[in-house]
Design an enzyme around this catalytic site. Structure first.
Site, PDB file in Angstrom:
ATOM      1  CE1 TYR A  15       1.484  -0.338   8.661  1.00 53.42           C
ATOM      2  CE2 TYR A  15      -0.125  -0.774  10.376  1.00 53.42           C
ATOM      3  CZ  TYR A  15       0.507  -1.145   9.208  1.00 53.42           C
ATOM      4  OH  TYR A  15       0.154  -2.317   8.585  1.00 53.42           O
ATOM      5  CE  LYS A  55       1.858   3.453   5.270  1.00 54.28           C
ATOM      6  NZ  LYS A  55       1.405   2.243   4.594  1.00 54.28           N
ATOM      7  CG  HIS A 103      -1.726  -1.152   1.445  1.00 54.39           C
ATOM      8  ND1 HIS A 103      -1.909  -1.721   2.678  1.00 54.39           N
ATOM      9  CD2 HIS A 103      -2.442  -1.903   0.583  1.00 54.39           C
ATOM     10  CE1 HIS A 103      -2.706  -2.772   2.570  1.00 54.39           C
ATOM     11  NE2 HIS A 103      -3.034  -2.909   1.295  1.00 54.39           N
TER      12      HIS A 103
END
Length: 176
Positions: free
Chosen positions: A132, A72, A62
């Site tokens: 995350y 992230k 993603h």
């Protein structure tokens, strides 16, 4: 936090430095000054958490397209995962290359995934909890992804895939 660069610019394997004594340990999980040493604009805007039950399951790959691209900082709080970063920045010398390494509750390592890279992981144990720290707001209009099994990427997942989502199986294949 100790940051170790990978072959993908901006992607780091992060080792934490626990302080241990007879009670157990204490560890600083996130130090903004350290992360900003390699990414001056990093700021936590969201914290996401995923729980994945079966061993061998894959989440990803993603990313968010500009202008909503995300950084992230990923950690595995329970269990173990094989974490993957794929460089999808067209002008990068490592375009469509990937790096992967194990993150686990035991090794207390994290990965820093930069904007312009896709992210995914495979569970190496049952009942994994992954968190995350994200820079960037989520926008469904800017959501993108690629197939975890795309032969153009050649990701060497450590286990056969036991489960993934319909969405993650439906991303189109890339052509190099």
């Amino acid at each position: 936090m100790n940051l170790f660069p990978t072959k993908i610019a901006g992607c780091y394997r992060v080792e934490l430095r626990p302080l241990r004594d007879a009670r157990g340990h204490f560890v600083s999980v996130f130090d903004l000054a350290t992360v900003r040493g390699v990414d001056p604009s990093f700021a936590v805007e969201r914290v996401n958490r995923s729980h994945t039950r079966p061993r061998g399951a894959i989440r990803g790959l993603h990313l968010q397209r500009p202008p909503m691209a995300e950084d992230k900082l990923v950690q595995c709080l329970r269990g173990a995962i094989f974490d993957v970063c794929v460089d999808v920045r067209p002008n990068s010398p490592t375009y469509l290359q990937w790096v992967g390494f194990e993150l686990s509750a035991e090794n207390k390592q994290l990965s820093l995934v930069p904007r312009g890279c896709a992210h995914g992981f495979q569970t190496l144990s049952e009942d994994c909890l992954v968190e995350y720290f994200v820079r960037g707001g989520y926008s469904p209009l800017h959501e993108a992804g690629m197939r975890w099994d795309d032969p153009s990427l050649g990701i060497a997942w450590p286990l056969p895939c036991t489960l993934t989502s319909e969405r993650d199986s439906a991303w189109p294949l890339l052509s190099k």
